[in-house]
Scaffold this motif. Structure first.
Motif, PDB file in Angstrom:
ATOM      1  N   ASN A 280       0.865  -1.184   0.000  1.00 53.79           N
ATOM      2  CA  ASN A 280       0.000   0.000   0.000  1.00 53.79           C
ATOM      3  C   ASN A 280       0.904   1.238   0.000  1.00 53.79           C
ATOM      4  O   ASN A 280       2.141   1.127   0.049  1.00 53.79           O
ATOM      5  N   ASP A 281       0.309   2.397  -0.057  1.00 55.64           N
ATOM      6  CA  ASP A 281       1.101   3.622  -0.187  1.00 55.64           C
ATOM      7  C   ASP A 281       2.015   3.841   1.015  1.00 55.64           C
ATOM      8  O   ASP A 281       3.160   4.299   0.864  1.00 55.64           O
ATOM      9  N   ALA A 282       1.527   3.530   2.204  1.00 55.56           N
ATOM     10  CA  ALA A 282       2.343   3.746   3.404  1.00 55.56           C
ATOM     11  C   ALA A 282       3.593   2.861   3.382  1.00 55.56           C
ATOM     12  O   ALA A 282       4.694   3.308   3.737  1.00 55.56           O
ATOM     13  N   VAL A 283       3.419   1.623   2.958  1.00 55.43           N
ATOM     14  CA  VAL A 283       4.565   0.713   2.897  1.00 55.43           C
ATOM     15  C   VAL A 283       5.542   1.178   1.820  1.00 55.43           C
ATOM     16  O   VAL A 283       6.765   1.167   2.019  1.00 55.43           O
ATOM     17  N   ARG A 284       5.012   1.603   0.672  1.00 56.81           N
ATOM     18  CA  ARG A 284       5.897   2.102  -0.390  1.00 56.81           C
ATOM     19  C   ARG A 284       6.705   3.305   0.084  1.00 56.81           C
ATOM     20  O   ARG A 284       7.910   3.420  -0.186  1.00 56.81           O
ATOM     21  N   GLN A 285       6.048   4.196   0.788  1.00 51.95           N
ATOM     22  CA  GLN A 285       6.751   5.368   1.302  1.00 51.95           C
ATOM     23  C   GLN A 285       7.813   4.955   2.309  1.00 51.95           C
ATOM     24  O   GLN A 285       8.927   5.503   2.321  1.00 51.95           O
ATOM     25  N   HIS A 286       7.488   4.008   3.171  1.00 49.78           N
ATOM     26  CA  HIS A 286       8.451   3.511   4.157  1.00 49.78           C
ATOM     27  C   HIS A 286       9.670   2.903   3.468  1.00 49.78           C
ATOM     28  O   HIS A 286      10.811   3.142   3.889  1.00 49.78           O
ATOM     29  N   LEU A 287       9.441   2.111   2.425  1.00 55.56           N
ATOM     30  CA  LEU A 287      10.550   1.433   1.759  1.00 55.56           C
ATOM     31  C   LEU A 287      11.424   2.425   0.995  1.00 55.56           C
ATOM     32  O   LEU A 287      12.650   2.259   0.938  1.00 55.56           O
ATOM     33  N   GLY A 288      10.823   3.419   0.384  1.00 53.62           N
ATOM     34  CA  GLY A 288      11.601   4.453  -0.295  1.00 53.62           C
ATOM     35  C   GLY A 288      12.033   4.068  -1.699  1.00 53.62           C
ATOM     36  O   GLY A 288      11.835   2.939  -2.163  1.00 53.62           O
ATOM     37  N   ASN A 289      12.671   5.031  -2.370  1.00 51.78           N
ATOM     38  CA  ASN A 289      13.034   4.857  -3.772  1.00 51.78           C
ATOM     39  C   ASN A 289      14.203   3.909  -3.994  1.00 51.78           C
ATOM     40  O   ASN A 289      14.413   3.442  -5.117  1.00 51.78           O
ATOM     41  N   ALA A 290      14.966   3.633  -2.956  1.00 52.58           N
ATOM     42  CA  ALA A 290      16.131   2.748  -3.116  1.00 52.58           C
ATOM     43  C   ALA A 290      15.748   1.278  -3.155  1.00 52.58           C
ATOM     44  O   ALA A 290      16.604   0.415  -3.371  1.00 52.58           O
ATOM     45  N   ILE A 291      14.477   0.997  -2.937  1.00 49.87           N
ATOM     46  CA  ILE A 291      14.008  -0.394  -2.981  1.00 49.87           C
ATOM     47  C   ILE A 291      13.019  -0.520  -4.131  1.00 49.87           C
ATOM     48  O   ILE A 291      11.973   0.120  -4.145  1.00 49.87           O
ATOM     49  N   ARG A 292      13.367  -1.350  -5.091  1.00 52.28           N
ATOM     50  CA  ARG A 292      12.501  -1.595  -6.245  1.00 52.28           C
ATOM     51  C   ARG A 292      11.560  -2.758  -5.918  1.00 52.28           C
ATOM     52  O   ARG A 292      12.008  -3.798  -5.424  1.00 52.28           O
ATOM     53  N   ILE A 293      10.291  -2.571  -6.207  1.00 49.28           N
ATOM     54  CA  ILE A 293       9.268  -3.570  -5.884  1.00 49.28           C
ATOM     55  C   ILE A 293       8.927  -4.377  -7.132  1.00 49.28           C
ATOM     56  O   ILE A 293       8.687  -3.817  -8.200  1.00 49.28           O
ATOM     57  N   HIS A 294       8.912  -5.703  -6.991  1.00 49.17           N
ATOM     58  CA  HIS A 294       8.566  -6.599  -8.088  1.00 49.17           C
ATOM     59  C   HIS A 294       7.536  -7.611  -7.592  1.00 49.17           C
ATOM     60  O   HIS A 294       7.464  -7.904  -6.400  1.00 49.17           O
TER      61      HIS A 294
END
Length: 598
Positions: free
Chosen positions: A235-249
């Protein structure tokens, strides 16, 4: 629901269709987890076995189930002797049994996502001596005959705050990047679920009692990472927590991604990365470094925030347990209690804290003969009434955002026998021996294990499990690499040096088959010992768990002056820490339980 005999028959028919002469069924998942999600409970579905460690082998005319000494009684209660041969490990290995029983020239299947590369090589060698072949399957044949197989959890990831974690994910990944640089490696594969949870400061609810999420990760030498997880879990909160240095697949993209490291040096842990991971890396042309996951030791050595959180969780949990013990002592003699109802009541006391996330494992609520099964799991079918003259053993724990607890206490129902008191006191002596141990930095758990056993050995007794296991920080209740156990203990890592900041359990026991079981368990923290004149750094344990140890089961005459002093000091701490959380009758009960002995 079909019978277990029908399921075995259906699997054999599927094996014929797959042109296989046998199949190996481990109790794990594609992350080599100890506790697995419902979707991965293939061994339990096939056999009825409900323990947390075991393997089955199915051949055309034979079937065997392999368990260690913790489950000798349990496996015989849950798995049919008509269909299955019981085999004890490590005395007999799965590969050794296969080498002796597989048909000449046979094709024995295995799922490469459920076994380590070392096991595959060992089994392949054993079968080759019979002219038999080990065959990797593309689709697990159990999945083909399991009609109502649960789907993997789609629960959303949760964030573990930097405050609770004590260190941010970018800082942790920077340390992993330094580790990679030292080894001139380009990336490391993380497949152990608790390693991923720790490295990214995320948690989940995909596995009962262990707050992890189904995912894979690859951490790169520049500190960036690729996280492979089902899209619906984000979700958006998790994406924000992970940040741009972590690519999601998508999680399904993990296996193909492993083939994209041609010419690169990639580390993977042979203990937690399954054979399929190594196969994919090899197929892609990577230079594979078989190295221990760099998260394992970093995760095991707790930082100050994790230690403070654990102490807060233990204090809260100890008060809940004490309320239960008081309730049990007052209620059990009147009759009407069962193992299941007692376990349910204990959960109520923990839930009353308002912050319980989950239990840390299925409560071992065991009376009389069931107490003699170290890893007993109460079910509606197995639940016994709790009756006078018995010992009641309860091994339980809670998952809280600030810590993971695990504690065992034993209570008598009515008057205990002299034999029960003698055995209980000897177990207590062993517990105190661990609690008070002082040892040089670099000492292993295997070197300490006999401290706990000596009082039992002196009268010809012993117990068939390890003395202590590592514990996570709002993670797995069984965490490596540390443990206190004999060197040959199954699956153990008792040769790992104990280091300042590690959590372990201290849980010697005694079990008289068909009659009763005893275990006294607290969690401890490895701490430095400042000794005047010491010529080297010494370590010891700080006890973290606080709840009264049942005084009516203790024979003071068997305790030394030093042991009595430890017990009285421990109970004084129990009262100091738990007393302010209790009041009225509960506080009066605790004061009586913690009064000095001797």
């Amino acid at each position: 629901m079909s019978s277990y005999a029908d399921r075995l028959k259906a699997l054999r028919e599927q094996l014929k269709r797959d042109r296989l002469d046998g199949f190996v069924v481990p109790l794990t998942d594609e992350h080599m987890s100890e506790y697995v999600g419902a979707y991965a409970q293939r061994l339990g579905w096939l056999t009825g076995f409900q323990g947390s460690a075991g393997t089955a082998v199915v051949l055309p005319q034979e079937a065997a189930i392999f368990t260690d000494g913790r489950y000798t009684l349990q496996v015989r209660q849950q798995v049919s002797a008509e269909d299955w041969e019981y085999v004890g490990v490590p005395a007999t290995s799965v590969s050794g049994w296969l080498g002796a029983h597989a048909p000449d020239g046979g094709r024995i299947g295995y799922d490469p996502w459920l076994h380590t590369r070392a096991w595959v090589e060992e089994a392949r060698k054993a079968l080759a001596e019979k002219g038999a072949e080990l065959v990797a399957v593309d689709t697990n044949p159990i999945d083909a005959v399991w009609p109502d197989k649960p789907a993997p959890s789609d629960a959303t990831l949760a964030i573990q705050s930097d405050v609770a974690a004590g260190k941010s994910s970018p800082a942790k990944r920077a340390e992993i990047a330094d580790w990679l640089a030292e080894r001139k490696a380009d990336a490391v594969v993380l497949s152990a679920l608790d390693s991923i949870a720790w490295a990214f400061n995320i948690r989940g609810t995909d596995v009962s009692h262990t707050p992890v999420a189904l995912a894979y990760a690859i951490v790169n030498a520049d500190g960036t990472a690729d996280l492979f997880v089902a899209p619906e879990k984000m979700n958006d909160a998790v994406r924000q927590h992970l940040g741009n240095a972590i690519r999601i697949h998508d999680r399904a993209a993990f296996a193909p991604a492993l083939k994209g490291f041609a010419g690169k040096r990639v580390a993977a842990d042979p203990g937690s990365a399954v054979a399929a991971v190594f196969d994919a890396l090899d197929a892609g042309g990577a230079k594979v470094l078989a190295l221990r996951d760099p998260v394992i030791l970093a995760k095991a050595i707790k930082n100050p925030a994790e230690i403070a959180g654990q102490k807060a969780a233990q204090a809260r949990d100890g008060a809940a347990l004490s309320r239960f013990l008081k309730w049990f002592e007052e209620t059990a003699p009147g009759g009407g209690l069962t193992e299941m109802s007692a376990a349910d009541k204990l959960r109520e006391f923990r839930e009353a804290t308002g912050v319980l996330k989950d239990l840390s494992f299925d409560t071992i609520s065991a009376t009389g003969p069931n107490g003699a099964i170290p890893h007993y799991k109460v079910t509606d079918e197995s639940s016994l009434p709790i009756e006078p003259g018995q010992l009641y053993l309860v091994d339980s724990g809670g998952q809280y955002a600030d810590g993971t607890t695990d504690v065992t206490r034993v209570m008598p129902v009515g008057e205990a026998s002299d034999e029960m008191k003698d055995r209980f006191t000897r177990v207590l002596k062993g517990h105190i021996a661990i609690a008070t141990a002082i040892f040089p930095d670099g000492t292993t758990g295997a070197q300490l294990d006999s401290f706990a056993r000596r009082p039992l050995w002196e009268v010809g007794l012993d117990y068939g499990h390890g003395t202590g296991h590592g514990v996570g920080s709002y993670l797995s209740v069984h965490e490596g690499p540390q443990r206190i156990a004999q060197p040959y203990y199954p699956g153990g890592q008792s040769l790992e040096p104990l280091r300042e900041g590690m959590f372990l359990s201290n849980e010697p026991g005694y079990y008289k088959a068909q009659e009763f079981g005893i275990r006294i368990e607290n969690l401890v923290l490895v701490v430095k010992q400042l000794i005047s004149g010491a010529e080297q750094q010494m370590l010891g344990f700080e006890t973290l768990t606080f709840a009264p140890i049942e005084r009516t089961l203790i024979k003071p005459s068997l305790l030394t002056v030093q042991e009595l002093a430890w017990l009285n000091a421990y109970h004084a701490e129990v009262l100091r820490i738990l007393g302010p959380q209790l009041g009225g009758d509960a506080l009066a009960w605790l004061e009586a339980k913690c009064a000095p002995i001797g």
